[in-house]
Design an enzyme around this catalytic site. Sequence first.
Site, mmCIF file in Angstrom:
data_model
loop_
_atom_site.group_PDB
_atom_site.id
_atom_site.type_symbol
_atom_site.label_atom_id
_atom_site.label_comp_id
_atom_site.label_asym_id
_atom_site.label_seq_id
_atom_site.Cartn_x
_atom_site.Cartn_y
_atom_site.Cartn_z
ATOM 1 N N ASP A 54 0.827 -1.216 0.000
ATOM 2 C CA ASP A 54 0.000 0.000 0.000
ATOM 3 C C ASP A 54 0.857 1.260 0.000
ATOM 4 O O ASP A 54 0.710 2.143 -0.842
ATOM 5 C CB ASP A 54 -0.849 0.040 1.284
ATOM 6 C CG ASP A 54 -2.283 -0.397 1.059
ATOM 7 O OD1 ASP A 54 -2.846 -0.045 0.021
ATOM 8 O OD2 ASP A 54 -2.832 -1.085 1.925
ATOM 9 N N GLU A 79 -4.846 7.618 1.470
ATOM 10 C CA GLU A 79 -5.244 7.075 2.760
ATOM 11 C C GLU A 79 -4.052 6.761 3.648
ATOM 12 O O GLU A 79 -4.141 6.831 4.868
ATOM 13 C CB GLU A 79 -6.066 5.790 2.507
ATOM 14 C CG GLU A 79 -6.559 5.112 3.756
ATOM 15 C CD GLU A 79 -7.340 3.844 3.449
ATOM 16 O OE1 GLU A 79 -7.970 3.334 4.375
ATOM 17 O OE2 GLU A 79 -7.307 3.376 2.299
ATOM 18 N N ASP A 153 -5.883 5.780 -4.031
ATOM 19 C CA ASP A 153 -6.038 4.615 -3.144
ATOM 20 C C ASP A 153 -5.096 3.560 -3.693
ATOM 21 O O ASP A 153 -5.381 2.922 -4.711
ATOM 22 C CB ASP A 153 -7.478 4.100 -3.124
ATOM 23 C CG ASP A 153 -7.695 3.088 -1.998
ATOM 24 O OD1 ASP A 153 -6.695 2.539 -1.504
ATOM 25 O OD2 ASP A 153 -8.849 2.851 -1.609
ATOM 26 N N ILE A 155 -3.988 0.541 -2.850
ATOM 27 C CA ILE A 155 -4.543 -0.813 -3.013
ATOM 28 C C ILE A 155 -5.905 -0.823 -2.339
ATOM 29 O O ILE A 155 -6.009 -0.888 -1.121
ATOM 30 C CB ILE A 155 -3.622 -1.908 -2.430
ATOM 31 C CG1 ILE A 155 -2.311 -1.967 -3.208
ATOM 32 C CG2 ILE A 155 -4.315 -3.271 -2.475
ATOM 33 C CD1 ILE A 155 -1.337 -3.020 -2.737
ATOM 34 N N ASP A 156 -6.952 -0.704 -3.148
ATOM 35 C CA ASP A 156 -8.306 -0.754 -2.604
ATOM 36 C C ASP A 156 -8.703 -2.216 -2.431
ATOM 37 O O ASP A 156 -8.368 -3.059 -3.261
ATOM 38 C CB ASP A 156 -9.282 -0.056 -3.557
ATOM 39 C CG ASP A 156 -10.680 0.022 -2.974
ATOM 40 O OD1 ASP A 156 -10.818 0.589 -1.872
ATOM 41 O OD2 ASP A 156 -11.625 -0.475 -3.599
ATOM 42 N N THR A 158 -7.905 -3.914 0.548
ATOM 43 C CA THR A 158 -6.691 -4.471 1.166
ATOM 44 C C THR A 158 -6.948 -5.847 1.774
ATOM 45 O O THR A 158 -6.101 -6.727 1.710
ATOM 46 C CB THR A 158 -6.165 -3.511 2.263
ATOM 47 O OG1 THR A 158 -6.155 -2.187 1.758
ATOM 48 C CG2 THR A 158 -4.764 -3.888 2.692
ATOM 49 N N ASP A 319 -11.604 6.553 -2.681
ATOM 50 C CA ASP A 319 -12.315 5.372 -3.200
ATOM 51 C C ASP A 319 -13.115 5.699 -4.457
ATOM 52 O O ASP A 319 -13.319 4.835 -5.308
ATOM 53 C CB ASP A 319 -13.316 4.838 -2.157
ATOM 54 C CG ASP A 319 -12.650 4.223 -0.947
ATOM 55 O OD1 ASP A 319 -11.694 3.455 -1.121
ATOM 56 O OD2 ASP A 319 -13.094 4.513 0.186
#
Length: 402
Positions: A54, A79, A153, A155-156, A158, A319
């Site tokens: 991430d 994030e 984002d 790695i959406d 996770t 997101d």
Amino acid sequence: MSDILRELLCVSEKAANIARACRQQEALFQLLIEEKKEGEKNKKFTVDFKTLADVLVQEVIKQNMENKFPGLGEKIFGEESNEFTNDLGEKITLRLCPTEEETVELLSKVLNGNTLASEALAKVVHQDVTFTDPTLDSIEITIPLDIVGIWVDPIDSTYQYIKGSADIKSNQGIFPSGLQCVTILIGVYDIQTGIPLMGVINQPFVSQDLNTLRWKGECYWGLSYMGTNVYSLPPSISKRNGGAPRSLLTENANAGAEVPPQFSAVISTSEKETIKAALSRVCGDRIFRAAGAGYKSLCVVQGLVDVYIFSEDTTFKWDSCAAHAILRAMGGGMVDLKECLDRNTETALDLPQLVYHVENEGASGVDRWANKGGLIAYRSSKQLETFLSRLLPNLSPALRHR
């Protein structure tokens, strides 16, 4: 074409390479997981994780864009914090170093001296990536850098990434869970108006070679600026996923006029029962459950469903921005669900689009950037109006004015 978009596509592919590399060795992957601190947690999940993948992806995107467009790095928001604590209790700020050797040294500190893992990751981080798309090459447009902000984002979904399920079967082309639900989201917005301008959704895990176990991905993009609307041509979804799209637009093209068209929707597994009950009266059995806000939005972009609806306040600007920009380019958008339910259609002609430049008043931590009223993602404004006109009578007044 927009140089920013071309560079974003390249960094998204580099990011996808990092995500795939971090999953190649299970032993390495176990080293990458660190629980998020209290202020960073998404309240939707009882257990939430920060992975090195991430943070690494986010920093690679920032640094690459800063190198190409000086000053842009400080306008990239996401994030993840880039601080790690290793087993020795050392606090390390993760950043992309100028050379591969320096990145190895820094990663080695995070990974408690695991040189092999650090070298493998640093190699991917510093690898040059090219991206080609004939549609992209035909665009002649320049967006001023001084109006641009970027939500990332890295790695959406996770949780799905960490779980790593590779054998989940799709339902009509939609994956309820698994690595296919993982996306890398990069959304560009106008810092003055909050309107999304460009979006990139990279899906790193689309198909797996059963011999090498290596994954291939797909990348989707869109641009909507000053009357120019252009987006990537999607791959053949039905052939790729072994299912046909369930979109109203395609499925009801030859339907008789006397039969009201039935909508299809993708929802979160945690959606409220009242919303699910109302949806079932509008969509029948065409309600699909899937993980990941980015992936559910992508299902709308791909035409697998007509809408993605979510009534909670646990999605954030990072997101939604990327998919929102792509959907705008396609003639759709992403709106605030609560405002749609409260809206007087006779006086309020415009749909309440999500915007990306204003914090939520009185909120703290990640909640400052939450989509507080929930959301609906859609491909056609006319279609959304019809959908809302059927959904509203099936919702209780209490829910409509919550």
